[in-house]
Scaffold this active site. Structure first.
Site, short mmCIF file in Angstrom:
data_model
loop_
_atom_site.label_atom_id
_atom_site.label_comp_id
_atom_site.label_asym_id
_atom_site.label_seq_id
_atom_site.Cartn_x
_atom_site.Cartn_y
_atom_site.Cartn_z
N HIS A 341 -22.25 -4.09 29.31
CA HIS A 341 -22.21 -3.00 30.30
C HIS A 341 -23.32 -3.18 31.34
CE1 HIS A 341 -19.80 -1.09 27.07
NE2 HIS A 341 -19.11 -0.68 28.11
N HIS A 381 -19.24 3.88 37.34
CA HIS A 381 -18.68 4.40 36.08
C HIS A 381 -19.52 4.12 34.84
CE1 HIS A 381 -17.37 0.35 35.22
NE2 HIS A 381 -17.06 0.74 33.99
N ALA A 541 -10.54 -8.87 17.20
CA ALA A 541 -10.94 -7.79 18.10
C ALA A 541 -9.91 -7.64 19.22
CB ALA A 541 -12.31 -8.10 18.72
N GLN A 542 -9.36 -8.77 19.68
CA GLN A 542 -8.49 -8.73 20.85
C GLN A 542 -7.05 -8.35 20.50
OE1 GLN A 542 -11.00 -8.24 22.49
NE2 GLN A 542 -10.14 -9.09 24.34
N1 PCG Z 1 -11.83 -5.28 21.67
C1 PCG Z 1 -11.93 -5.05 22.97
N2 PCG Z 1 -12.43 -3.90 23.41
C2 PCG Z 1 -12.55 -3.71 24.74
C3 PCG Z 1 -12.16 -4.68 25.68
N3 PCG Z 1 -12.39 -4.19 26.91
C4 PCG Z 1 -12.91 -2.97 26.75
N4 PCG Z 1 -13.00 -2.67 25.45
C5 PCG Z 1 -13.48 -1.42 24.84
O1 PCG Z 1 -12.96 -0.38 25.63
C6 PCG Z 1 -14.04 0.43 26.01
C7 PCG Z 1 -13.89 1.10 27.33
O2 PCG Z 1 -15.04 1.91 27.52
P1 PCG Z 1 -16.49 1.25 27.40
O3 PCG Z 1 -16.71 0.40 28.59
O4 PCG Z 1 -17.46 2.29 27.06
O5 PCG Z 1 -16.40 0.28 26.11
C8 PCG Z 1 -15.25 -0.51 26.08
C9 PCG Z 1 -15.01 -1.35 24.86
O6 PCG Z 1 -15.44 -0.67 23.70
C10 PCG Z 1 -11.61 -5.90 25.18
O7 PCG Z 1 -11.23 -6.82 25.91
N5 PCG Z 1 -11.54 -6.02 23.83
#
Ligand code: PCG
Length: 635
Positions: A341, A381, A541-542
């Site tokens: 982030h 954001h 995860a994906q």
């Molecule tokens: N596993 C996974 N989680 C994601 C991905 N992109 C966003 N996220 C999750 O989606 C959330 C969106 O809000 P946040 O940015 O707080 O944190 C982000 C991550 O926890 C991704 O490509 N893979």
């Protein structure tokens, strides 16, 4: 006079990913439905079906394991709460230094109560950090689920005192000592070299800078605060002018190092003022395929500015360029050095929003204020994201969770920081809006940023699906909902990018997840399985995220904007195939390793050469005797 030249990417900041299937035709999906069907058709119980089964329960389990499952407060979900029956009294034996202690608690106590027990037993301070190690010296989570032990298998407890173990410069004595000794050795080395050659070689300067850098980091990186190392060097939040005359008005604490870095970036950004983008780069910037890894921070600031210009917002809303630049400087300063982030994520999300605006021709549907809301919301954001999610904020009872009563603490914070920046005269890009438009802008920005809390994902997607069939562009609520969806889509759009752009993001995200879950383990807080380094892999995860979160969201938007199907949805489907295959392969490898181990165990028990020798104990002498070959039957 302006120079006309091409702003070319200066560096590639992604790690090498040799296995990313860029331009691999065999991976090209035909169509979302077909791909999903294909998986369903081959669902014959083989491993392949594991990743493709779209059963309700799998989805539910995935959504529950994520902390955005609706209905429950964040942080409660995803935690293993299974118990083996009625509550029972647990006794844990441990030692601290030479002192042996024990604590007792009921198995249905919560983590805080258990930690409190340990704190009382050791008379430690609430701000101290407790680290419990098992007999193999592995760190344990202090929770009601700690395995009960005996006086013979005592655990070891260490208390890291946030206050008492800091030296005057904010470091623990051990670290301070190590740093001092490195510095001393460097000084001696330098003296010797100067004596021999008459000059300090660059390598020594370099080493010196690194040690200094390390010291500064240890003293000032806020996310190390749980180690008790953080020292507030530049805690002033008062409005002060920097050397560029920019007002530093963001109330959030920024380290000296961060401030200096943002200033350097800004100076470079200022130099780019004489540069004009080529038409080709301006067009590329409008595409979801834009490679966001190749640009320095100062260049990304420049590209952000270009978006305001090319959307004609500068011209139509009377945005003064120095004000826009000051705003972008504050934005850069407010993003942290977190693995995911960070400012590049901000740029990435904004660039996707910008791409979608052009792709879906949103200028025809929305007015200038709404366009400004979309762009500024995307930029702001995740302002000042600390790298620890809402679940952590709530469970650790952080200042943010307390301030916002556990309700979207991070998103509320991001929006608040955005308006703090905008409240400064120097960076107030909305200065010339009428009071009515100012009100619309503020309300729209807050709604959009708060919509990025994934705890509200289902609520928002369901509401959007409800209006798709009867969408009325004259209805302000419908437009607002659509704008929220556009920001959500942009926020989680990494997988909609080419694989060589998207894949490094997964690693950044996992790095941030692991940083949080490691801290949670240390602090005895609940750990979500999807963040736990022992439970999650890159493909696992994906696969769930793409299947249960991305595709349904993108499908919803695609049913309103068919034009996103090919450029946005197709890469996501391709990514699902890619990670499903990777997941399957990893599962197979795991199985193969397991089988090999079992095979080895079996062969070792039947191999007479390695059969364990029998020993017998003589009753008389109680000495261990070698096995006797002439064992006579017992009489
Ligand atoms: N596993 C996974 N989680 C994601 C991905 N992109 C966003 N996220 C999750 O989606 C959330 C969106 O809000 P946040 O940015 O707080 O944190 C982000 C991550 O926890 C991704 O490509 N893979």
């Amino acid at each position: 006079m302006k120079m006309f030249c091409c702003l070319t990417p200066t560096a590639d900041r992604r790690k090498a990913h040799d296995n990313s299937p860029v331009n691999n035709e065999s991976n090209k999906p035909k169509d979302v439905e077909i791909v999903l069907e294909k998986h369903k058709d081959v669902d014959n119980g083989s491993v392949k079906s594991k990743v493709a089964v779209d059963s309700h329960s799998t989805k539910e389990r995935f959504m529950e394991s994520f902390d955005f499952y609706p209905g429950l407060p964040p942080g409660v979900k995803g935690v293993d709460t299974s118990t083996d029956g009625r509550p029972h009294l647990k006794t844990i034996y441990f030692k601290m230094g030479d002192t042996e202690e024990q604590v007792e608690f009921w198995s249905d106590a919560n983590s805080e109560e258990v930690k409190e027990c340990f704190r009382s037993a050791t008379e430690s301070d609430p701000s101290d950090i407790l680290k419990l190690y098992n007999t193999s010296n592995s760190l344990m989570n202090i929770s009601p689920r700690i395995l009960a032990n005996s006086p013979d298998t005592r655990y070891t407890l260490k208390v890291v005192g946030a206050k008492q173990c800091l030296s005057s410069d904010g470091l623990t004595p051990e670290i301070n000592e190590t740093l001092l000794s490195i510095e001393k050795r460097l000084l001696n080395l330098e003296k010797k070299i100067v004596l021999n050659s008459g000059d300090t070689p660059p390598a020594v300067w370099d080493m010196r800078a690194k040690v200094e850098n390390l010291r500064e980091k240890l003293e000032s990186v806020e996310h190390m605060s749980w180690l008790g190392l953080y020292k507030d060097i530049d805690g002033k939040s008062t409005k002060a002018k920097n050397s560029n005359g920019l007002v530093q008005c963001c109330g959030t604490k920024k380290t000296k190092e961060k401030y200096q870095y943002s200033q350097q970036v800004f100076e470079k950004f200022e130099k780019l003022r004489s540069v004009e983008l080529t038409d080709a780069t301006r067009e590329l910037l409008k595409k979801p395929t834009f490679d966001i890894w190749q640009w320095e921070d100062s260049e990304m600031l420049y590209l952000l500015q270009q978006m305001f210009v090319d959307l004609k917002l500068v011209e139509r809303l009377y945005i003064e360029l120095p004000m826009l630049q000051a705003f972008l400087f504050q934005v850069h300063l407010s993003y942290n050095y977190t693995p995911y982030h960070n400012f590049r994520h901000c740029f990435c999300v904004t660039q996707m929003m910008y791409g979608l605006i052009w792709l879906c021709n949103l200028q025809e549907k929305l007015d200038d204020i709404e366009m400004l809301i979309l762009l500024v919301s995307a930029i702001c954001h995740d302002l000042d994201h600390p790298g620890y999610n809402n679940a952590y904020q709530v469970n650790a009872k952080t200042e943010l969770a307390l301030r916002y009563n556990d309700i979207s603490p991070l998103e509320n914070h991001h929006a608040a920081v955005a308006f703090e920046i905008l409240s400064c005269d120097a960076s107030n890009v909305i200065k010339h809006l009428t009071p009515e438009n100012h009100k619309r802008f503020r309300s729209g920005m807050i709604k959009c940023i708060l919509a990025t809390d994934m705890a509200r994902h289902n609520e928002i997607v369901t509401a959007f699906k409800g209006v798709i069939g009867c969408y009325d562009n004259d209805n302000a609520d419908h437009r607002m909902l659509m704008m929220m969806i556009f920001l959500k889509v942009s926020d989680i759009s990494n997988e909609a990018r080419p694989m060589d752009v998207s894949e490094p993001w997964v690693e950044c995200l996992l790095q941030e997840f692991f940083m949080q879950s490691d801290a949670e383990k240390l602090e005895g807080l609940p750990v979500a399985p999807f963040m736990d380094r022992e439970k999650v892999t890159k493909p696992s995860a994906q696969v769930g995220f793409i299947k249960f979160v991305l595709i349904p969201l993108y499908e919803a938007l695609a049913s309103m904007f068919q034009e996103i199907r090919e450029p946005i949805l197709t890469p996501v489907v391709k990514a699902l195939e890619y990670y499903s295959d990777m997941n399957e392969k990893m599962e197979q490898d795991k199985e193969a390793v397991k089988l090999k181990q079992v095979g080895r165990r079996i062969s070792s028990t039947i191999d007479p050469k390695v059969e364990p020798k029998r020993v017998s104990v003589s009753r008389k002498t109680s000495e261990v005797q070698p096995p006797s070959d002439d064992i006579s039957p017992s009489s």
